[in-house]
Design a protein around this motif. Structure first.
Motif, PDB file in Angstrom:
ATOM      1  N   ALA A 110       0.934  -1.275   0.176  1.00 19.42           N
ATOM      2  CA  ALA A 110      -0.050   0.004   0.060  1.00 19.42           C
ATOM      3  C   ALA A 110       0.857   1.278  -0.031  1.00 19.42           C
ATOM      4  O   ALA A 110       1.882   1.319   0.496  1.00 19.42           O
ATOM      5  CB  ALA A 110      -0.927  -0.072   1.084  1.00 19.42           C
ATOM      6  N   ILE A 111       0.287   2.292  -0.688  1.00 19.71           N
ATOM      7  CA  ILE A 111       1.102   3.671  -0.377  1.00 19.71           C
ATOM      8  C   ILE A 111       0.258   4.262   0.715  1.00 19.71           C
ATOM      9  O   ILE A 111      -0.978   4.111   0.839  1.00 19.71           O
ATOM     10  CB  ILE A 111       0.496   4.534  -1.814  1.00 19.71           C
ATOM     11  N   VAL A 112       1.146   4.619   1.541  1.00 20.72           N
ATOM     12  CA  VAL A 112       0.470   5.129   3.009  1.00 20.72           C
ATOM     13  C   VAL A 112       0.421   6.870   2.596  1.00 20.72           C
ATOM     14  O   VAL A 112       1.253   7.590   2.483  1.00 20.72           O
ATOM     15  CB  VAL A 112       1.243   4.636   3.982  1.00 20.72           C
ATOM     16  N   CYS A 113      -1.006   7.191   3.017  1.00 20.65           N
ATOM     17  CA  CYS A 113      -1.118   8.495   3.110  1.00 20.65           C
ATOM     18  C   CYS A 113      -1.733   8.966   4.589  1.00 20.65           C
ATOM     19  O   CYS A 113      -2.762   8.842   4.868  1.00 20.65           O
ATOM     20  CB  CYS A 113      -2.327   8.980   2.227  1.00 20.65           C
ATOM     21  N   GLY A 114      -0.582   9.310   5.330  1.00 19.79           N
ATOM     22  CA  GLY A 114      -0.859   9.359   6.728  1.00 19.79           C
ATOM     23  C   GLY A 114       0.309   9.117   7.550  1.00 19.79           C
ATOM     24  O   GLY A 114       1.362   8.887   7.045  1.00 19.79           O
ATOM     25  N   LYS A 115       0.202   9.174   8.755  1.00 16.66           N
ATOM     26  CA  LYS A 115       1.178   8.947   9.835  1.00 16.66           C
ATOM     27  C   LYS A 115       1.615   7.167   9.627  1.00 16.66           C
ATOM     28  O   LYS A 115       0.436   6.369   9.571  1.00 16.66           O
ATOM     29  CB  LYS A 115       1.107   9.118  11.353  1.00 16.66           C
ATOM     30  N   PRO A 116       2.684   6.472   9.718  1.00 18.52           N
ATOM     31  CA  PRO A 116       3.871   7.125  10.132  1.00 18.52           C
ATOM     32  C   PRO A 116       4.703   7.620   8.867  1.00 18.52           C
ATOM     33  O   PRO A 116       6.047   7.739   8.875  1.00 18.52           O
ATOM     34  CB  PRO A 116       4.755   6.045  10.886  1.00 18.52           C
ATOM     35  N   ASP A 117       3.932   7.720   7.652  1.00 14.95           N
ATOM     36  CA  ASP A 117       4.771   8.045   6.467  1.00 14.95           C
ATOM     37  C   ASP A 117       5.470   9.241   6.519  1.00 14.95           C
ATOM     38  O   ASP A 117       4.918  10.383   6.805  1.00 14.95           O
ATOM     39  CB  ASP A 117       3.654   8.152   5.184  1.00 14.95           C
ATOM     40  N   LYS A 118       6.709   9.133   5.928  1.00 14.93           N
ATOM     41  CA  LYS A 118       7.599  10.470   6.122  1.00 14.93           C
ATOM     42  C   LYS A 118       6.914  11.820   5.513  1.00 14.93           C
ATOM     43  O   LYS A 118       6.942  12.761   5.931  1.00 14.93           O
ATOM     44  CB  LYS A 118       8.887  10.198   5.574  1.00 14.93           C
ATOM     45  N   SER A 119       6.480  11.742   4.169  1.00 20.62           N
ATOM     46  CA  SER A 119       5.930  12.631   3.507  1.00 20.62           C
ATOM     47  C   SER A 119       4.771  13.475   3.953  1.00 20.62           C
ATOM     48  O   SER A 119       4.699  14.563   3.785  1.00 20.62           O
ATOM     49  CB  SER A 119       5.505  12.333   1.947  1.00 20.62           C
ATOM     50  N   PHE A 120       4.244  12.718   5.068  1.00 23.45           N
ATOM     51  CA  PHE A 120       2.870  13.118   5.788  1.00 23.45           C
ATOM     52  C   PHE A 120       3.452  14.282   6.699  1.00 23.45           C
ATOM     53  O   PHE A 120       2.989  15.319   6.952  1.00 23.45           O
ATOM     54  CB  PHE A 120       2.028  12.207   6.496  1.00 23.45           C
ATOM     55  N   PHE A 121       4.484  13.946   7.569  1.00 21.17           N
ATOM     56  CA  PHE A 121       5.077  14.811   8.544  1.00 21.17           C
ATOM     57  C   PHE A 121       5.763  16.068   7.727  1.00 21.17           C
ATOM     58  O   PHE A 121       5.547  17.155   8.066  1.00 21.17           O
ATOM     59  CB  PHE A 121       6.013  14.013   9.252  1.00 21.17           C
ATOM     60  N   LEU A 122       6.384  15.812   6.747  1.00 26.27           N
ATOM     61  CA  LEU A 122       7.083  16.752   5.994  1.00 26.27           C
ATOM     62  C   LEU A 122       6.251  17.812   5.317  1.00 26.27           C
ATOM     63  O   LEU A 122       6.597  19.039   5.185  1.00 26.27           O
ATOM     64  CB  LEU A 122       8.025  16.053   4.710  1.00 26.27           C
ATOM     65  N   ALA A 123       4.804  17.347   4.817  1.00 29.54           N
ATOM     66  CA  ALA A 123       4.072  18.264   4.579  1.00 29.54           C
ATOM     67  C   ALA A 123       3.432  19.043   5.335  1.00 29.54           C
ATOM     68  O   ALA A 123       3.509  20.375   5.181  1.00 29.54           O
ATOM     69  CB  ALA A 123       2.841  17.386   3.697  1.00 29.54           C
ATOM     70  N   ALA A 124       3.367  18.664   6.699  1.00 24.33           N
ATOM     71  CA  ALA A 124       3.104  19.271   7.696  1.00 24.33           C
ATOM     72  C   ALA A 124       4.143  20.629   8.210  1.00 24.33           C
ATOM     73  O   ALA A 124       3.714  21.717   8.385  1.00 24.33           O
ATOM     74  CB  ALA A 124       2.523  18.649   9.024  1.00 24.33           C
ATOM     75  N   VAL A 125       5.294  19.734   8.212  1.00 26.89           N
ATOM     76  CA  VAL A 125       6.528  20.866   8.376  1.00 26.89           C
ATOM     77  C   VAL A 125       6.597  21.955   7.502  1.00 26.89           C
ATOM     78  O   VAL A 125       6.855  23.103   7.702  1.00 26.89           O
ATOM     79  CB  VAL A 125       7.784  20.002   8.553  1.00 26.89           C
ATOM     80  N   GLU A 126       6.362  21.573   6.143  1.00 28.56           N
ATOM     81  CA  GLU A 126       6.478  22.615   5.003  1.00 28.56           C
ATOM     82  C   GLU A 126       5.211  23.708   5.168  1.00 28.56           C
ATOM     83  O   GLU A 126       5.541  24.954   5.155  1.00 28.56           O
ATOM     84  CB  GLU A 126       6.234  22.088   3.629  1.00 28.56           C
ATOM     85  N   GLN A 127       4.090  23.346   5.937  1.00 29.56           N
ATOM     86  CA  GLN A 127       3.070  24.379   5.966  1.00 29.56           C
ATOM     87  C   GLN A 127       3.407  25.152   7.138  1.00 29.56           C
ATOM     88  O   GLN A 127       3.038  26.331   7.078  1.00 29.56           O
ATOM     89  CB  GLN A 127       1.804  23.612   6.350  1.00 29.56           C
ATOM     90  N   LEU A 128       4.328  24.818   7.882  1.00 28.51           N
ATOM     91  CA  LEU A 128       4.588  25.294   8.979  1.00 28.51           C
ATOM     92  C   LEU A 128       5.666  26.547   8.816  1.00 28.51           C
ATOM     93  O   LEU A 128       5.930  27.589   9.299  1.00 28.51           O
ATOM     94  CB  LEU A 128       4.926  24.783  10.289  1.00 28.51           C
ATOM     95  N   GLY A 129       6.321  26.097   7.723  1.00 31.70           N
ATOM     96  CA  GLY A 129       7.403  26.943   7.336  1.00 31.70           C
ATOM     97  C   GLY A 129       8.667  26.928   8.176  1.00 31.70           C
ATOM     98  O   GLY A 129       9.421  27.925   8.376  1.00 31.70           O
ATOM     99  N   LEU A 130       8.858  25.744   8.827  1.00 30.14           N
ATOM    100  CA  LEU A 130      10.075  25.726   9.828  1.00 30.14           C
ATOM    101  C   LEU A 130      10.837  24.326   9.281  1.00 30.14           C
ATOM    102  O   LEU A 130      10.354  23.315   8.640  1.00 30.14           O
ATOM    103  CB  LEU A 130       9.596  25.282  10.966  1.00 30.14           C
ATOM    104  N   PRO A 131      12.291  24.518   9.907  1.00 27.92           N
ATOM    105  CA  PRO A 131      12.904  23.078   9.581  1.00 27.92           C
ATOM    106  C   PRO A 131      12.392  22.106  10.384  1.00 27.92           C
ATOM    107  O   PRO A 131      11.851  22.175  11.403  1.00 27.92           O
ATOM    108  CB  PRO A 131      14.399  23.655   9.978  1.00 27.92           C
ATOM    109  N   ALA A 132      12.496  20.810   9.752  1.00 27.32           N
ATOM    110  CA  ALA A 132      11.876  19.685  10.466  1.00 27.32           C
ATOM    111  C   ALA A 132      12.418  19.570  11.872  1.00 27.32           C
ATOM    112  O   ALA A 132      11.762  19.187  12.868  1.00 27.32           O
ATOM    113  CB  ALA A 132      12.041  18.150   9.588  1.00 27.32           C
ATOM    114  N   GLY A 133      14.066  19.848  11.954  1.00 28.87           N
ATOM    115  CA  GLY A 133      14.378  19.617  13.324  1.00 28.87           C
ATOM    116  C   GLY A 133      14.096  20.554  14.303  1.00 28.87           C
ATOM    117  O   GLY A 133      14.337  20.508  15.607  1.00 28.87           O
ATOM    118  N   GLU A 134      13.301  21.828  14.010  1.00 26.08           N
ATOM    119  CA  GLU A 134      12.760  22.529  15.076  1.00 26.08           C
ATOM    120  C   GLU A 134      11.317  22.444  15.308  1.00 26.08           C
ATOM    121  O   GLU A 134      10.706  23.108  15.932  1.00 26.08           O
ATOM    122  CB  GLU A 134      12.683  23.888  14.423  1.00 26.08           C
ATOM    123  N   VAL A 135      10.665  21.303  15.033  1.00 27.63           N
ATOM    124  CA  VAL A 135       9.425  20.878  15.024  1.00 27.63           C
ATOM    125  C   VAL A 135       9.120  19.755  15.887  1.00 27.63           C
ATOM    126  O   VAL A 135       9.725  18.666  16.032  1.00 27.63           O
ATOM    127  CB  VAL A 135       8.601  20.687  13.744  1.00 27.63           C
TER     128      VAL A 135
END
Length: 260
Positions: A177-202
């Motif tokens: 399956a293609i996973v859309c949601g946690k724990p898929d990496k792209s799901f977290f990175l899309a949220a981080v991108e929306q915040l406009g912050l580096p992943a390491g600061e979230v």
């Protein structure tokens, strides 16, 4: 940390019961103007319903601040080659898939994409077998999992979530399956991108050691585990080590250093 991702069920509430201190913590986060989003693997309802639910618990949120697997999957599908989609999601979540070419509910052939969400008590052999038949009828059909949460804490105790049903279909079809949601990496990175912050600061705060903490850490975020929801003491005995452990979300303000 400069931004926060909040899991919802098990962190802010258990099913229909708010977790003590959650509303006060979110009010504190908003007073501090800390960038934050609500990221949940809930697939049984759309964002408008979730906004209303949070409001009942004294938590203010707008729909654009909530990220769900349904939203991620619908966005992904809209960027794929045209095809017919079979949805296995609750009625309250259907609004997130508006505009897609959907198969009738009883169709057993003709699917190019098969989307599996949490149907709760509606799951039965016939429905699961229909998903299998759709995949079996088209070897090129894509299996899409709305998150891979194994179980969650409901009002009457623990309940199976999406992952076991997806695993059954993967085993029966030999498809991954293609996973859309946690724990898929792209799901977290899309949220981080929306915040406009580096992943390491979230900081991701959740009650799932694998879906929330490990998933966030693999995406480069920090992961905090709360001792509420589906948390079990054995979660702290495995190979995944949270960056922070909180008795509940109410403890966040005194454990979070406000950036200058």
């Amino acid at each position: 940390m400069r931004g926060i991702l909040f899991d919802m069920d098990g962190v802010l509430y258990n099913s229909e019961e708010p977790i003590e201190g959650a509303a006060e913590t979110l009010a504190w986060v908003q007073r501090q103007a800390l960038p934050h989003l609500f990221v949940t693997n809930t697939t049984s309802r759309g964002r408008d319903v979730l906004v209303q639910k949070l409001s009942r618990f004294g938590i203010h949120a707008s729909r654009d601040r909530i990220r769900t697997p349904c939203v991620a999957a619908a966005d992904w599908l809209r960027h794929q080659p045209a095809g017919r989609t079979a949805l296995f999601v609750a009625p309250k979540a259907l609004s997130e898939f508006e505009g897609l070419d959907l198969l009738p509910d009883e169709a057993e052939t003709g699917a190019d994409y098969v989307v599996i969400g949490d149907l709760g008590d509606a799951w039965n052999y016939r429905i699961l077998n229909r998903a299998f038949r759709l995949l079996h009828a088209n070897p090129r059909a894509v299996l899409i999992a709305l998150g891979m949460t194994p179980f969650w804490h409901a009002h009457d105790g623990l309940r199976l979530d999406v992952a076991p049903f997806v695993a059954a279909l993967e085993h029966a079809t030999g498809r991954k399956a293609i996973v859309c949601g946690k724990p898929d990496k792209s799901f977290f990175l899309a949220a981080v991108e929306q915040l406009g912050l580096p992943a390491g600061e979230v900081l991701m705060i959740g009650d799932g050691i694998e879906t929330d903490v490990e998933g966030a850490q693999k995406a480069g975020l920090k992961g905090a585990l709360v001792r509420t929801g589906k948390f079990r003491p054995t979660d702290l005995e495995g190979t995944v080590v949270p960056d922070l452990v909180l008795n509940s979300i109410a403890d966040l303000p005194r454990n979070f250093e406000i950036p200058d």
